[in-house]
Each structure stands twice: as structure tokens, then as C-alpha cells.
Design a protein around this motif. Structure first.
Motif, PDB file in Angstrom:
ATOM      1  N   ILE A 147      38.442 -50.133  83.836  1.00 31.54           N
ATOM      2  CA  ILE A 147      37.509 -49.651  84.571  1.00 31.54           C
ATOM      3  C   ILE A 147      36.844 -50.598  85.359  1.00 31.54           C
ATOM      4  O   ILE A 147      36.255 -50.603  86.795  1.00 31.54           O
ATOM      5  N   SER A 148      36.691 -51.955  84.791  1.00 34.29           N
ATOM      6  CA  SER A 148      35.675 -53.020  85.329  1.00 34.29           C
ATOM      7  C   SER A 148      36.286 -53.451  86.383  1.00 34.29           C
ATOM      8  O   SER A 148      35.719 -54.437  87.399  1.00 34.29           O
ATOM      9  N   THR A 149      37.777 -53.486  86.725  1.00 38.00           N
ATOM     10  CA  THR A 149      38.511 -53.861  88.092  1.00 38.00           C
ATOM     11  C   THR A 149      39.101 -53.062  88.735  1.00 38.00           C
ATOM     12  O   THR A 149      39.889 -53.061  89.510  1.00 38.00           O
ATOM     13  N   ASP A 150      38.351 -51.731  88.511  1.00 40.68           N
ATOM     14  CA  ASP A 150      38.851 -50.417  89.327  1.00 40.68           C
ATOM     15  C   ASP A 150      40.196 -50.158  88.964  1.00 40.68           C
ATOM     16  O   ASP A 150      40.813 -49.861  89.887  1.00 40.68           O
ATOM     17  N   PRO A 177      47.569 -42.798  88.071  1.00 40.32           N
ATOM     18  CA  PRO A 177      46.307 -41.778  87.815  1.00 40.32           C
ATOM     19  C   PRO A 177      45.095 -42.089  88.200  1.00 40.32           C
ATOM     20  O   PRO A 177      44.071 -41.330  88.073  1.00 40.32           O
ATOM     21  N   SER A 178      44.856 -43.596  88.801  1.00 35.12           N
ATOM     22  CA  SER A 178      43.559 -43.880  88.771  1.00 35.12           C
ATOM     23  C   SER A 178      42.764 -43.547  90.440  1.00 35.12           C
ATOM     24  O   SER A 178      41.511 -43.838  90.455  1.00 35.12           O
ATOM     25  N   VAL A 318      35.438 -44.751  91.016  1.00 34.37           N
ATOM     26  CA  VAL A 318      35.324 -43.894  92.048  1.00 34.37           C
ATOM     27  C   VAL A 318      36.634 -44.119  92.799  1.00 34.37           C
ATOM     28  O   VAL A 318      36.919 -44.973  93.439  1.00 34.37           O
ATOM     29  N   PRO A 319      37.403 -42.968  92.486  1.00 36.12           N
ATOM     30  CA  PRO A 319      38.942 -42.881  93.211  1.00 36.12           C
ATOM     31  C   PRO A 319      38.656 -43.144  94.655  1.00 36.12           C
ATOM     32  O   PRO A 319      38.100 -42.168  95.155  1.00 36.12           O
ATOM     33  N   VAL A 325      41.021 -37.964  88.902  1.00 36.91           N
ATOM     34  CA  VAL A 325      39.814 -38.863  88.395  1.00 36.91           C
ATOM     35  C   VAL A 325      40.372 -39.393  87.079  1.00 36.91           C
ATOM     36  O   VAL A 325      41.309 -38.456  86.351  1.00 36.91           O
ATOM     37  N   PHE A 326      40.176 -40.558  86.603  1.00 37.45           N
ATOM     38  CA  PHE A 326      40.807 -41.064  85.372  1.00 37.45           C
ATOM     39  C   PHE A 326      39.402 -41.512  84.650  1.00 37.45           C
ATOM     40  O   PHE A 326      39.440 -42.937  84.455  1.00 37.45           O
TER      41      PHE A 326
END
Ligand code: PMP
Ligand code: GLU
Length: 396
Positions: A147-150, A177-178, A318-319, A325-326
Motif C-alpha cells: 500500500i505504501s507505493t499504491d 485488484p488494487s 485510493v483506487p 478496493v483492496f
């Protein structure tokens, strides 16, 4: 004793998205009020202008085998679409129409991979990539992101994953899926790494192209130096709400397109004739005609993000596209809810199915065991109810 089934099928995982959807259907059949947020399938009807084209095709007696790689009018509509939406120039020999983007991906893997060829899969990746690669005797090489690099792969990570055996990279943007979207600049940075490795091909899966809330879709093949080694995969399942019609397509260097055509000719032949005629109409229209679905997906994205952020232990990026949403749910691992120990995302997904009657998919299936995939291709009422049930199940 002779074994009935092949090693090939025994080594293959069942598609987790389809398995969860089947399980939800089964429970619904038993009378349980399941809210299905597992399947990536728009809940809209196929637009009338497309349905009418299909009805017309039936009346016009389109009932014969089609050319294996698709009707020439459809290939022309695809060429026009690629030029109009993506600034990509293809000729008819570079286009292959298949039974869904899934078959395009399978064709590409089967025609390009030899035993032991490595395919870099930035994680999370779409569920079927890994098994399609394995079926084709390739070796998936997972590149972990967080999640830290989207959830995007960095150029440094790409460089580090490349070996003399690397044949391809597969990724989707917008990502299933992200929901992450690679900007043109980010794609360029990955392409710069690939400059040093001219033997590597890229599969750019752009099936969520139009479901992009920030706008600005970029295609790897748009870079002149990448065009000859990029396979652009797309289809109508998502943006046109046509999942069951089963039409996908690709644009590729001629030799690869020719090989896909040959593969398909021995396995399935051309895709369904009526669906192909309907897709000519769909693609010849401006994508603005289906913007109303994208607008609704954006409202739902904001809604579900807002609601999920109110649950302790859920951490969401934030997709920017697609309809998933993942959330990273690893903060919940090791906890017990209503007497049930949740050790990982699979446990959580099963617990939510049984306790909250909400179907999701474990991140494991997408190469990220810290996360849960939740599809918001459902009505706002269903989303509100589902998240409220999830919250309750995790407070108990
Ligand atoms: N790629 C991605 C990223 C997807 O989410 C899907 C969804 N099914 C596909 C390919 C395959 O799409 P289809 O076969 O329905 O065209
Ligand atoms: N792509 C969708 C999903 O990820 C459809 C299911 C599938 O084809 O696996 O849920």
C-alpha cells in the motif's frame, strides 16, 4: 494405478474469484441473504444500443463460423478504437478477437512461453495470470508491492526481478485488484528499465481503461520504443457491461498475432458471431455513451472507501480505476471474532462470508496475502448494508 487427471490440471488452482462467486450462489440457493462483493462484474445491463445490434445480427442470419481472428468489420472497429482512444496504430494482421480477454491472455502465454521462461507479475496481479503462465510451462516471478507505493511496481523492483530467463511482464492498469493506475511517467520509467533488456515483452492488460476516475489512461505501446514488444489486451466485459458476451481482443506485433490466430484455430475457432456483431456497434460509439456507469462507479468508490475507513484494521489505498478496493487487513490477523480465530486473509474472507454473509476474495489469490479484494460493482444500498455487516462482525 494410472492417474485419471493430468498433472497440468492437478497443478492448477481453481479461479478464486469464480469459486467465491459459485459459493455465494450456492449459499443463496440455501436461502441465505448473501451480498456478493466477490466477482468483478458490472451490475448494469448491457446498453440497449448494443443489445439491438445483437438482435439485428440474429435477424440478418449471422450464424456461421467467423474468421478465426474475428470479422474484418470488427477488426476495423478495434483499429479505430485503438487509434481514437489510445493513439495506437494497428493493421488488421495485428488484431485478434477472442472469447474474452482471458483467452487473449491464454493465447499469448501459449504462443510465447517455453518451459522455464519467467514472467514478471507485479503483485497484486489479476487472479488468472499466474495459472495461465504455469499452464504454459512458464514460471511466474512475483514482485511484491504494498500500500505504501499504491501497489505499483517501481523501476528498481523491475530491474531487480529481471534475469536472463525473463520473457515477459504482465500487468493491468487500471489494476484488478488494487485499482491503481500507472501514469504515463510511471510507465516510461518502467520502459526505461526495459531498454536495457530488449528480449522482454510486455502484456499490457487495459480491460479497465474506461473505468478511470482521474482520466488519463496511458498505454505501454504508445512509446515508440515499446510498440514492437508490447501486446495490448482489451475487451468489452467491463466498460460495456458485457461479461457474458465473451469478447476480448489484442493488438500485437504481426508474428505474435499470427501465432495467436493459429493457436485459437485449433482450440476454439472464432468467437461467438452475434457477440462480435454487437461489439462492432459498441466500439464504434464514443466511450462517452457508457460514461454513466463510470460516474456511478466513482460514487460507489467514494462511498465504500469512506465506510471501510471507519472499520478498525482496514487500511485502504485510493483506487483510481476499475471497481475494486483492496484493503490491507493484516492488522486483524491473530485476533478472534465471535470465537473464530482469523490468522490470515483467507480466514477473514471465510469468516465474513459465514458471519456477515458478505462474499469477498482473499488477497492470496492475487499474490498479496495481507489484503482482501472487495468489488463495488453492487448497488449503493448493497454496499452500505455489506460494510455495516462487516463492521458488526468485527466488533462482536
Ligand atoms: N484481465 C483482467 C484484469 C480482468 O479483471 C478480467 C476480468 N474477467 C479479464 C482480464 C478477463 O476478462 P474477460 O475474459 O471477461 O474479457
Ligand atoms: N475479472 C473478474 C474478477 O476478477 C471476473 C472473474 C474472472 O473472470 O475470474 O472477478
Amino acid at each position: 494405478m494410472n492417474q485419471l487427471l493430468s498433472e497440468r490440471i492437478l497443478n492448477m488452482a481453481t479461479s478464486a474469484t469464480l469459486a467465491m462467486a459459485a459459493k455465494a450462489r450456492e449459499l443463496r440457493g440455501e436461502g441465505k441473504d448473501i451480498i456478493g462483493l466477490s466477482l468483478g462484474e458490472p451490475d448494469f445491463n448491457t446498453p440497449d444500443f448494443i443489445k439491438n445490434a445483437a438482435k439485428q445480427a440474429i435477424d440478418d442470419n449471422y450464424n456461421s463460423y467467423t474468421p478465426v481472428d474475428g470479422y474484418s468489420e470488427l477488426k476495423q472497429a478495434i483499429i479505430t478504437k485503438f487509434q481514437r482512444d489510445n493513439n495506437l496504430t494497428y493493421t488488421p494482421e495485428q488484431i485478434v478477437v477472442s472469447t474474452g480477454a482471458k483467452q487473449c491472455l491464454a493465447n499469448v502465454a501459449l504462443v510465447l512461453l517455453n518451459k522455464g521462461d519467467e514472467v514478471i507479475l507485479p503483485c497484486p496481479y489479476w487472479v488468472s495470470y499466474s495459472d495461465i503462465v504455469k499452464l504454459s510451462e512458464g514460471t511466474p516471478v512475483e514482485v511484491k508491492t504494498s500500500i505504501s507505493t499504491d501497489f505499483k511496481m517501481t523501476p528498481e523492483q523491475l530491474e531487480a526481478a529481471i534475469t536472463p530467463n525473463t520473457k515477459m511482464i504482465w500487468f493491468s492498469s487500471p489494476c484488478n485488484p488494487s485499482g491503481s493506475v500507472y501514469s504515463k511517467r510511471e510507465l516510461r520509467a518502467l520502459a526505461d528499465v526495459l531498454q536495457k533488456h530488449p528480449q522482454i515483452y510486455v502484456v499490457s492488460d487495459e480491460i479497465y481503461e474506461h473505468i478511470n476516475f482521474g482520466g488519463g489512461h496511458a498505454s505501454m505501446a504508445q512509446f515508440e520504443d515499446m510498440y514492437e514488444r508490447t501486446i495490448t489486451v482489451n475487451g468489452v466485459s467491463k466498460a460495456f457491461a458485457m461479461t457474458g458476451w465473451r469478447i476480448g481482443f489484442l493488438g500485437a506485433p504481426k508474428a505474435i498475432a499470427r501465432a495467436c490466430n493459429k493457436m485459437q484455430g485449433q482450440i476454439t475457432s472464432g468467437a461467438n458471431c452475434i457477440a462480435q456483431r454487437a461489439v462492432i456497434t459498441a466500439l464504434n460509439e464514443s466511450p462517452k455513451k457508457v460514461q454513466y456507469m463510470v460516474d456511478e462507479f466513482k460514487i460507489r468508490r467514494d462511498l465504500i472507501l469512506n465506510l471501510l475507513n471507519g472499520i478498525d484494521g482496514f487500511s485502504c489505498n485510493v483506487p483510481e480505476g476499475a471497481f475494486y478496493v483492496f484493503p490491507d487487513v493484516s492488522a486483524l490477523f491473530g485476533k478472534t471474532f465471535n470465537g473464530v480465530l482469523v490468522s490470515n486473509a483467507t480466514d477473514l474472507s471465510m469468516y465474513l462470508l459465514e458471519e456477515a454473509l458478505v462474499a469477498t476474495v482473499t488477497g492470496d489469490a492475487f499474490g498479496n496475502p495481507n489484503c482482501l479484494r472487495i468489488s463495488y460493482a453492487a448497488s449503493q444500498e448493497q454496499i452500505i448494508e455489506a460494510v455495516s455487516r462487516i463492521k458488526k462482525a468485527l466488533e462482536g
